[in-house]
Design an enzyme around this catalytic site. Structure first.
Site, short mmCIF file in Angstrom:
data_model
loop_
_atom_site.label_atom_id
_atom_site.label_comp_id
_atom_site.label_asym_id
_atom_site.label_seq_id
_atom_site.Cartn_x
_atom_site.Cartn_y
_atom_site.Cartn_z
N GLY A 57 37.29 42.14 35.96
CA GLY A 57 37.90 41.57 37.16
C GLY A 57 37.96 42.53 38.34
O GLY A 57 38.70 42.30 39.29
N GLY A 74 33.07 43.89 34.05
CA GLY A 74 33.58 42.65 33.44
C GLY A 74 35.08 42.61 33.22
O GLY A 74 35.55 41.92 32.32
N ASP A 77 34.49 37.67 46.77
CA ASP A 77 34.28 39.03 46.25
C ASP A 77 33.11 39.71 46.98
O ASP A 77 33.22 40.86 47.39
CB ASP A 77 33.94 38.98 44.75
CG ASP A 77 35.17 38.76 43.90
OD1 ASP A 77 36.18 38.29 44.44
OD2 ASP A 77 35.10 39.05 42.69
O1 PMV Z 1 38.76 37.55 37.21
P1 PMV Z 1 38.42 37.68 38.65
O2 PMV Z 1 38.86 38.93 39.28
O3 PMV Z 1 37.02 37.31 38.94
O4 PMV Z 1 39.33 36.64 39.46
C1 PMV Z 1 39.38 35.28 39.29
C2 PMV Z 1 40.25 34.72 40.37
C3 PMV Z 1 40.76 33.31 40.09
O5 PMV Z 1 41.64 33.00 41.16
C4 PMV Z 1 41.52 33.26 38.79
C5 PMV Z 1 39.63 32.29 40.02
C6 PMV Z 1 38.94 32.01 41.33
O6 PMV Z 1 37.84 31.42 41.27
O7 PMV Z 1 39.47 32.30 42.41
#
Ligand code: PMV
Length: 313
Positions: A101, A99, A147
């Site tokens: 990122g 959680g 991701d």
């Molecule tokens: O917090 P993370 O690693 O899931 O990244 C979010 C990335 C953003 O660009 C802030 C949001 C998105 O949906 O791309």
């Protein structure tokens, strides 16, 4: 019968937030993994065991009524075992902090989709990715799938809303020091704050998007050339843009200062507001960067790019 799979976490190297408004983003898989073991059992139940808790449920529950971060595993197990007259036991082990990122939930979905589906048939990586994105949507309805894609195939990837994903074939040889602020963040809230910033000052935001686009194009060349010093400068530049849109705070700024002083460059990775930063290093400054973070009591670890992606065994 048992089936085991592991998938890497990820960092966003460039372009977070601006990607929401159409700019390209560059992300890479890291050599920290989630491993999932799945096993058929006689009892007609789904058992999920992890270090954030356990979930035991009968099959065929309504997915939206399940209130657990382990929901994607249940979704996968339930889908794959339908009409198969078997229960499933799933075990999850993680060396990715959860959680913050670093792609832990996507890595769970990819390793989970692989381990569970392969109890029943020989699924391809493409099928596993599709299942993983479906599973991730049970917790993040609006996931772009970026991701899960990088966790499946490994390496470095470029993504934008219009063109989707493309693998970058460069194999630069750097180390990243990841430092965790241990401040919880909600990606949804930070994205909403950035939207407010944009709506208040459309002109500044549009200039920043143009600058970020140019920066990402420059980075693609630098990755090919493995020009680590210049990559560090671009990382610092990207951090300036992230500061401007208001996703940083004092603790993150302090961590970034350490990274920028000791390494080639440092920035927030992901949504910001908390979570992690990374510093770009090579063999010449890896140890000193780690030492400095540790001496100031920050949780940190070093990673390299994972070029393997999903592994099944
Ligand atoms: O917090 P993370 O690693 O899931 O990244 C979010 C990335 C953003 O660009 C802030 C949001 C998105 O949906 O791309």
């Amino acid at each position: 019968m048992k089936s085991k799979a592991s998938a890497p976490g990820k960092v966003i190297l460039f372009g977070e937030h601006f990607v929401v408004y159409g700019v390209k983003t560059i992300l890479c898989a890291i050599n920290k993994r989630i491993t999932v073991t799945a096993e058929k059992i006689e009892e007609n139940k789904i058992y999920i065991k992890s270090n954030i808790g356990n979930l035991v449920l009968e099959p065929n529950k309504i997915i939206s009524e399940i209130n657990s971060p382990l929901k994607p595993f249940y979704y996968l197990a339930n889908k794959m075992s339908k009409d198969q007259n078997t229960g499933i036991k799933i075990e999850i082990e993680s060396d990715i902090p959860l959680g913050v990122g670093l792609g832990s939930s996507s890595a769970c979905c990819v390793a989970g989709a692989a381990a569970i589906s392969r109890l029943f048939k020989n699924t391809s990586n493409e099928e596993i990715l599709e299942l993983a994105i479906e599973a991730e949507k049970t917790i993040f309805e609006n996931t772009s799938g970026a991701d899960c894609t990088v966790c499946t195939y490994g390496g470095i990837m470029i993504y934008d809303k219009e063109n989707g994903f493309n693998k970058i074939e460069s194999e630069p040889n750097f180390h990243l020091v990841i430092a965790n602020s241990n401040i919880e963040h909600s990606t949804k809230t930070v994205v909403a704050n950035v939207k407010q910033f944009k709506e208040k000052d459309e002109k500044t935001f549009s200039i920043l998007c143009d600058k970020e686009s140019q920066l990402v194009d420059d980075v693609l060349k630098l990755l090919k050339e493995n020009d680590i010093k210049e990559l560090g400068n671009k990382i610092n530049k990207n951090q300036e843009y992230l500061e401007t849109i208001g996703i940083s705070n004092e603790k993150l700024r302090n961590m970034i200062k350490i990274g920028q002083n000791e390494a080639f460059g440092a920035k927030i990775t992901g949504a910001g507001g908390g979570g992690c930063i990374f510093a770009l290093t090579d063999e010449t400054n890896l140890e000193q960067t780690m030492e400095k973070f540790k001496s100031e009591n920050y949780d940190c670890f070093s990673v390299k790019i994972d070029f393997q992606g999903l592994d099944t065994f």
